[in-house]
Design an enzyme around this catalytic site. Structure first.
Site, mmCIF file in Angstrom:
data_model
loop_
_atom_site.group_PDB
_atom_site.id
_atom_site.type_symbol
_atom_site.label_atom_id
_atom_site.label_comp_id
_atom_site.label_asym_id
_atom_site.label_seq_id
_atom_site.Cartn_x
_atom_site.Cartn_y
_atom_site.Cartn_z
ATOM 1 N N PRO A 10 67.422 22.775 11.493
ATOM 2 C CA PRO A 10 68.445 23.785 10.907
ATOM 3 C C PRO A 10 67.425 25.083 10.800
ATOM 4 O O PRO A 10 66.225 25.178 10.658
ATOM 5 C CB PRO A 10 68.794 23.190 9.505
ATOM 6 N N ASP A 62 59.601 27.186 -4.398
ATOM 7 C CA ASP A 62 59.855 27.171 -5.865
ATOM 8 C C ASP A 62 58.857 27.712 -6.600
ATOM 9 O O ASP A 62 57.767 27.214 -7.082
ATOM 10 C CB ASP A 62 60.032 25.479 -6.050
ATOM 11 N N ARG A 109 57.570 18.231 5.640
ATOM 12 C CA ARG A 109 58.242 19.221 6.514
ATOM 13 C C ARG A 109 58.053 18.446 7.961
ATOM 14 O O ARG A 109 59.051 18.227 8.749
ATOM 15 C CB ARG A 109 57.938 20.655 6.533
ATOM 16 N N SER A 167 57.413 12.525 17.865
ATOM 17 C CA SER A 167 57.477 13.413 19.095
ATOM 18 C C SER A 167 56.896 14.895 18.565
ATOM 19 O O SER A 167 56.203 15.613 19.536
ATOM 20 C CB SER A 167 59.182 13.829 19.517
ATOM 21 N N HIS A 217 62.443 21.484 -0.992
ATOM 22 C CA HIS A 217 61.972 22.969 -1.039
ATOM 23 C C HIS A 217 61.450 23.275 -2.556
ATOM 24 O O HIS A 217 61.673 24.402 -2.961
ATOM 25 C CB HIS A 217 63.094 23.997 -0.674
ATOM 26 N N VAL A 275 64.459 15.545 15.345
ATOM 27 C CA VAL A 275 64.396 15.836 16.516
ATOM 28 C C VAL A 275 64.424 14.449 17.431
ATOM 29 O O VAL A 275 63.233 14.004 17.606
ATOM 30 C CB VAL A 275 63.364 16.983 17.064
ATOM 31 N N HIS A 298 60.947 17.287 10.657
ATOM 32 C CA HIS A 298 61.124 17.885 11.906
ATOM 33 C C HIS A 298 60.910 16.447 12.732
ATOM 34 O O HIS A 298 61.387 16.924 14.215
ATOM 35 C CB HIS A 298 59.983 18.889 12.094
ATOM 36 N N ASP A 340 60.141 9.466 15.935
ATOM 37 C CA ASP A 340 59.491 8.858 17.284
ATOM 38 C C ASP A 340 58.070 9.694 17.094
ATOM 39 O O ASP A 340 57.555 9.450 18.223
ATOM 40 C CB ASP A 340 60.460 8.921 18.344
ATOM 41 N N ASP A 376 59.595 18.283 -8.473
ATOM 42 C CA ASP A 376 60.730 18.139 -9.627
ATOM 43 C C ASP A 376 61.956 18.804 -9.175
ATOM 44 O O ASP A 376 62.336 19.091 -7.816
ATOM 45 C CB ASP A 376 60.006 18.928 -10.863
ATOM 46 N N ASN A 398 58.503 25.355 14.388
ATOM 47 C CA ASN A 398 57.437 25.062 14.241
ATOM 48 C C ASN A 398 56.207 25.699 14.535
ATOM 49 O O ASN A 398 55.033 25.802 13.960
ATOM 50 C CB ASN A 398 57.313 23.746 15.030
HETATM 51 C C1 HEM Z 1 68.643 22.383 5.014
HETATM 52 C C2 HEM Z 1 68.000 23.053 6.098
HETATM 53 C C3 HEM Z 1 66.758 23.453 5.956
HETATM 54 C C4 HEM Z 1 66.264 24.570 6.384
HETATM 55 C C5 HEM Z 1 67.103 25.860 6.920
HETATM 56 C C6 HEM Z 1 64.907 24.751 6.244
HETATM 57 C C7 HEM Z 1 63.857 25.749 6.492
HETATM 58 C C8 HEM Z 1 62.853 25.832 6.151
HETATM 59 C C9 HEM Z 1 61.954 27.162 6.305
HETATM 60 C C10 HEM Z 1 62.586 28.451 7.173
HETATM 61 C C11 HEM Z 1 60.772 26.897 5.891
HETATM 62 C C12 HEM Z 1 59.422 27.802 5.860
HETATM 63 C C13 HEM Z 1 58.814 27.592 7.144
HETATM 64 C C14 HEM Z 1 57.771 28.673 7.108
HETATM 65 O O1 HEM Z 1 57.728 29.753 7.082
HETATM 66 O O2 HEM Z 1 56.401 28.255 7.235
HETATM 67 C C15 HEM Z 1 60.733 25.556 5.108
HETATM 68 C C16 HEM Z 1 59.786 24.983 4.687
HETATM 69 C C17 HEM Z 1 59.893 23.609 3.972
HETATM 70 N N1 HEM Z 1 60.718 22.824 4.284
HETATM 71 FE FE1 HEM Z 1 62.595 23.116 4.881
HETATM 72 N N2 HEM Z 1 64.391 23.463 5.575
HETATM 73 C C18 HEM Z 1 65.521 22.703 5.492
HETATM 74 C C19 HEM Z 1 65.551 21.353 5.363
HETATM 75 C C20 HEM Z 1 64.313 20.483 4.828
HETATM 76 C C21 HEM Z 1 64.325 19.087 4.703
HETATM 77 C C22 HEM Z 1 65.715 18.247 4.663
HETATM 78 C C23 HEM Z 1 62.954 18.887 4.227
HETATM 79 C C24 HEM Z 1 62.306 17.672 3.853
HETATM 80 C C25 HEM Z 1 63.168 16.699 3.459
HETATM 81 C C26 HEM Z 1 62.213 20.112 4.247
HETATM 82 C C27 HEM Z 1 60.866 20.419 3.850
HETATM 83 C C28 HEM Z 1 60.367 21.440 3.665
HETATM 84 C C29 HEM Z 1 59.045 21.812 3.136
HETATM 85 C C30 HEM Z 1 58.374 20.796 2.151
HETATM 86 C C31 HEM Z 1 58.596 23.072 3.355
HETATM 87 C C32 HEM Z 1 57.357 23.705 2.841
HETATM 88 C C33 HEM Z 1 56.006 23.486 4.102
HETATM 89 C C34 HEM Z 1 54.936 24.096 3.799
HETATM 90 O O3 HEM Z 1 54.725 24.511 2.778
HETATM 91 O O4 HEM Z 1 54.037 23.798 4.696
HETATM 92 N N3 HEM Z 1 63.182 21.269 4.704
HETATM 93 N N4 HEM Z 1 62.079 25.100 5.474
#
Ligand code: HEM
Ligand code: NAG
Ligand code: NAG
Ligand code: NAG
Ligand code: NAG
Ligand code: NAG
Ligand code: NAG
Length: 327
Positions: A164, A247, A63, A77, A194, A71, A67, A75, A255, A95
């Protein structure tokens, strides 16, 4: 006559400039082969115990890398601490109180600095650490070109606007990807991230009780998952910081079950489930739920694309010594 002589001498000069530009503006799979030949080994050695102790850290690094790149390009950042003149990206809404893994990057950077001082950028370290961490939780192996350099600014407002949000419609999220050169398929396949990690109740609680002022839960949320989530996230502000797995079937295993969940109405975020609300993205979800190999292959390819967004190369930017501050 003068003009002709000038032209002749300008040709090789322009040609060299062009070659120099090519050499410097692209990433390279062997970028550190001569300057830090053991880089991958060092990163693996540094990351392994971290993931063994806390499997979720693979998700958190992934994540963080997303991020970083979405943005102002990859880099580093997102890694910068606030200063007297900049609040930084760590404070941005997506963040604050949720981005994790900064100490892990500090540790990997320190391990790399010991062997290869001032050689490897923080954004490359984050990219590589993510790659290694994913392979440790069952994710696809993909080769990433290196040679990114670190930026010298961080922008809270850009992080607020470019990352996003789970509350915005699919159209808006799609636009945020396409504005960075990532297409609809990249968005669907990268959303497969996710399949690991957790989200705070605050990011999906709106679905559980009074969805869009209907007085009822989100109809696109499986009722058995709904009741589990209602007990994890009771309808009061104090539950906002509780966590649920993105998941729930295979929590920290990388997976393609994420896509099966979406077909099952067991996507956690509204934005996850929204991929089923559009025929084009739903067809891709179906494809990835059915063919794990297709998902692995496409995920690797889209990660390489993500890692190329807005990069600094050549003489641009710097090789940060400490990932939290510019040199
Ligand atoms: C498509 C739009 C996306 C939205 C709206 C989104 C939104 C979110 C949100 C709201 C969370 C939970 C954050 C929290 O409550 O701590 C999250 C977690 C996460 N996101 Fe996304 N995300 C998106 C795309 C992505 C992408 C493209 C990636 C990586 C390639 C990604 C990787 C992750 C991962 C791995 C987590 C879990 C992080 C953790 O457990 O520390 N997300 N995302
Ligand atoms: C790379 O690591 C190997 C094994 O640890 C070691 O034998 C070798 O000396 C290292 N090479 C460099 C250049 O540090
Ligand atoms: C292990 O992970 C936990 C979080 O799950 C963390 O609090 C702790 O600091 C980690 N320990 C080490 C040695 O990294
Ligand atoms: C979606 O984007 C449009 C502009 O394209 C904007 O007006 C609207 O507020 C956005 N919606 C959300 C929920 O962010
Ligand atoms: C689908 O939904 C059921 C419960 O509603 C759940 O047990 C199952 O694990 C879900 N996911 C998959 C991939 O079958
Ligand atoms: C999406 O698919 C459904 C069912 O197959 C169909 O009824 C609908 O017209 C399609 N929508 C679009 C925009 O193609
Ligand atoms: C599904 O995967 C196949 C095989 O790669 C591809 O040809 C097809 O276009 C994909 N369909 C969608 C909707 O992504």
């Amino acid at each position: 006559m003068t003009l002709r002589a000038y032209n002749l001498s300008a040709v090789p000069f322009i040609f060299l400039l062009f070659l120099g530009h090519l050499a410097k503006s692209q990433l390279d799979y062997r970028f550190y082969d001569s300057t830090c030949p053991n880089l991958t080994r060092i990163v693996r050695y540094s990351i392994w115990p971290v993931i063994a102790n806390d499997t979720r850290m693979a998700a958190s690094l992934l994540r963080l890398h997303f991020h970083d790149c979405i943005v102002n390009g990859c880099d580093g950042s997102v890694l910068l601490d606030p200063t007297s003149t900049s609040t930084g990206e760590k404070n941005a809404r997506p963040n604050r109180n949720s981005a994790r893994g900064f100490e892990v990057i500090d540790k990997v950077k320190a391990d790399v600095e010991k062997v290869c001082p001032s050689t490897v950028s923080c954004t490359d370290i984050l990219t590589l650490a993510t790659n290694v961490a994913l392979s440790l939780v069952g994710g696809p192996s993909y080769y990433i070109p290196l040679g990114r350099r670190d930026g010298v600014t961080a922008s809270e407002s850009a992080a607020n606007s470019d990352i996003p949000s789970p509350f915005e419609p699919l159209k808006n999220i799609t636009a945020k990807f396409t504005s960075k050169g990532l297409n609809l398929q990249d968005m669907v396949v990268l959303s497969g991230a996710h399949t690991i990690g957790f989200a705070h109740c605050s990011t999906f609680k709106e679905r559980l009780f009074d969805f869009d002022n209907t007085g009822s839960p989100d109809p696109n949320l499986d009722t058995s998952l709904l009741s589990n989530l209602q007990s994890v996230c009771p309808n009061q502000a104090s539950s906002d910081t509780n966590l649920a797995p993105l998941d729930p079937v295979t929590i920290n295993k990388f997976d393609n079950i994420y896509y099966k969940n979406l077909m099952n109405k067991t996507g956690l975020l509204r934005s996850d489930q929204a991929l089923m609300g559009d025929n084009t993205t739903a067809a891709m979800v179906f494809n990835y739920s059915k063919y794990p190999y297709l998902f692995s292959r496409d995920f690797g390819a889209s990660m390489v694309k993500l890692g190329n967004v807005g990069i600094l190369t050549g003489q641009d930017g710097e090789i940060r010594k400490n990932c939290r501050v510019v040199n």
